[in-house]
Write an enzyme that holds these catalytic residues in place. Sequence first.
Site, PDB file in Angstrom:
ATOM      1  N   ASP A  49       0.850  -1.181   0.000  1.00  0.00           N
ATOM      2  CA  ASP A  49       0.000   0.000   0.000  1.00  0.00           C
ATOM      3  C   ASP A  49       0.888   1.235   0.000  1.00  0.00           C
ATOM      4  O   ASP A  49       1.742   1.374   0.876  1.00  0.00           O
ATOM      5  CB  ASP A  49      -0.892  -0.027   1.250  1.00  0.00           C
ATOM      6  CG  ASP A  49      -1.794   1.197   1.335  1.00  0.00           C
ATOM      7  OD1 ASP A  49      -2.002   1.858   0.300  1.00  0.00           O
ATOM      8  OD2 ASP A  49      -2.270   1.499   2.441  1.00  0.00           O
ATOM      9  N   ASP A  90       0.689   5.235   0.179  1.00  0.00           N
ATOM     10  CA  ASP A  90      -0.297   6.229   0.548  1.00  0.00           C
ATOM     11  C   ASP A  90       0.392   7.583   0.653  1.00  0.00           C
ATOM     12  O   ASP A  90       1.402   7.711   1.348  1.00  0.00           O
ATOM     13  CB  ASP A  90      -0.889   5.826   1.904  1.00  0.00           C
ATOM     14  CG  ASP A  90      -2.073   6.691   2.282  1.00  0.00           C
ATOM     15  OD1 ASP A  90      -2.147   7.844   1.816  1.00  0.00           O
ATOM     16  OD2 ASP A  90      -2.907   6.207   3.052  1.00  0.00           O
ATOM     17  N   ASP A 145       3.347   1.584   3.311  1.00  0.00           N
ATOM     18  CA  ASP A 145       2.627   1.535   4.577  1.00  0.00           C
ATOM     19  C   ASP A 145       2.863   0.147   5.193  1.00  0.00           C
ATOM     20  O   ASP A 145       2.329  -0.856   4.723  1.00  0.00           O
ATOM     21  CB  ASP A 145       1.133   1.771   4.309  1.00  0.00           C
ATOM     22  CG  ASP A 145       0.366   2.009   5.583  1.00  0.00           C
ATOM     23  OD1 ASP A 145       0.907   1.717   6.681  1.00  0.00           O
ATOM     24  OD2 ASP A 145      -0.777   2.487   5.512  1.00  0.00           O
TER      25      ASP A 145
END
Lengths: 264, 385
Positions: free
Chosen positions: B99, B101, B283
């Site tokens: 992920d 972000d 992440d």
Amino acid sequence: MARAFVSCINETLLFQRYANAEAQDAYNNLRHADERSQDGFLLSLLDDFGMPASIKKNAFELYFSDFIRYTGRLRGPQWRLVNLLYRGRVTLAKGEIIQILAEAVRLKVLSGLPLKLSARMCEELSPYTSPLKHALSQVLLRQEDSGPVVLEACPPCIKALLMQVKAGKNLSHPARFALTSFLANIGMKADEIVLIYQMSPDFDYELTRYQVEHIKGSSGKDYTPPGCSTMETYGNCVESDDLCRRISHPLSYYRLRIKRGTGA
Amino acid sequence: MNARTKAFLESKFREYYHNAVTELPPRFRKREWAFVLFDSAYPKLVMRRHKAFGSQKELYAYLGAVSPAHVYYSTACYAHPSATRMQDKKWEGADLIFDLDADKLFTDSVPQYALMLTAVKNETDKLLDFLMNDFSFEDADFSIVFSGGRGYHVHLREARLLTLGSHERREVVNYLTGTGLEPEYLIKRTNMVPVPDDNSCWEIRIRSWIERYFKRLSEMDSETATTELANVKAIGKRRAKMIVDEMSQDSTVAPLLQSKLMPLAAWKSLIREAILQIKVNIDVPVTADTKRLIRLPTSLHGGSGLRVTPLTLDEFRRFDPLRDAVVFSDRLISVKILRPTTAELKGETIKVQQGTTELPEHTAVYLMARGLAEYESRRFKSDQK
């Protein structure tokens, strides 16, 4: 037979000790196996454990996911993927391959315990198992009685988190979990832990109390604090000292310090 | 967000789900599904979890009927995905997920949405390079997804990865973030030469970063180069000058390695800087979590109205989320702006002030979804009674 004994006594600590011993055995046997046939034998063993390897220039090559599956517990930079990965694979010396195989044996044994034995069979074994059971309960008792809490003996990472809380900083979720579960494990009472968090800018008594009690296991599940590698991943492993290099879990640090009579 | 706005967004989402062909993850029957609806609690996220679907038709019917604000499925496959207690689900394995972000990239100040999206796309590019080069994955091994919000997800479903536990996944994370790389260890492994050798991909990356660094210095005039180099810890102005003079004769790193002009501490701080520049800011907990819920590609993100967009590597390279993830039309909608703001969809920058105004449907949906506008009417003001 040994596995049957261990299964009847049915204690996690014993399973772990037993698996360690089997792994140690495997390690010794592989180390002293006949030189000439060894490489081929190791390759077929690796295959049996589902990690097909190849030999290049006298060294073994493993696919990275097979490597990390069995090296999580091994300490030291020579076992870290960051230092080894080359195009999806890692290259290892024979001695290292043997260590990985021993770890695979340990996990295999551990996952097979306890054996499913009838109550009658355990009953029949009880003349042999009950002295073991008694000795084990002594060990467990000693472990549980951790004595008074000595903050001085905490590892640097935990001390740093304590300092941050005292300085009124908000901890990240993983950091908060690490601190709370650590303090709970060295025997601090829920009330005392809640008091520590009082300084947090977002302090909420009820919520903190609920979280602390949850971690302390009042919901029936006991949380062990994260080990050194987890602390490292989340950037919570700081100011590590000489003793840190010899342990892989903050709790071991604390226990060693206590055993040695604390001191700084 | 008032009830009329919710109802409008829900109807627009329903329209989308009626026409869209939704892409399903492999083995979707074994996955847990979760939804956030445009209900009375919304925009507070109340998740309806532990759903499972036996067929594609069933899922489509559900999406069409409830037109959710957010759609998620589990990265994990379970024997019993709809069991309500996690331990009863019987975990069978999980996709490896990364992920990226924008929130993680900007900790101090938050730039405009478009800038955040550019930065996070660059970071995703770095991750893909690591996956293809260091891990030897091919582009068919992963799927890239624009999250519809502030980032990208990368899914890997290679069979050997599925049963990795949380601990092992963290080892992969540590690799990408360079956690555990110690200049001392890197230098020690390579006898004599104080820069990393080429035994591992990280060593090669660091080495070539350092080479590029000196190449860049050698292209500057000697005064600028000296100032720049003197910034490296443990070098100092006088030594920096000597090094720069040495370099002007030979622009490669080689003479520096031999000459002992650079103290060990300086090499170490250069290596540290290299690691910081090279590492990927992903992440961490998302990748380490083996029971994560993740957005369904081809669903809509309720917080932006943008499409959660699956991308091939080529598509990713050309992808502009503010153009390509927009699904709604440019028919005009009347909305009440709550706070002055700027939107930049479809290559058009629209600045709006508080009060009632007309906007293209896509921008109107975007601002309503973000809680910056309320719905007024579908018709032109002049048509209103």
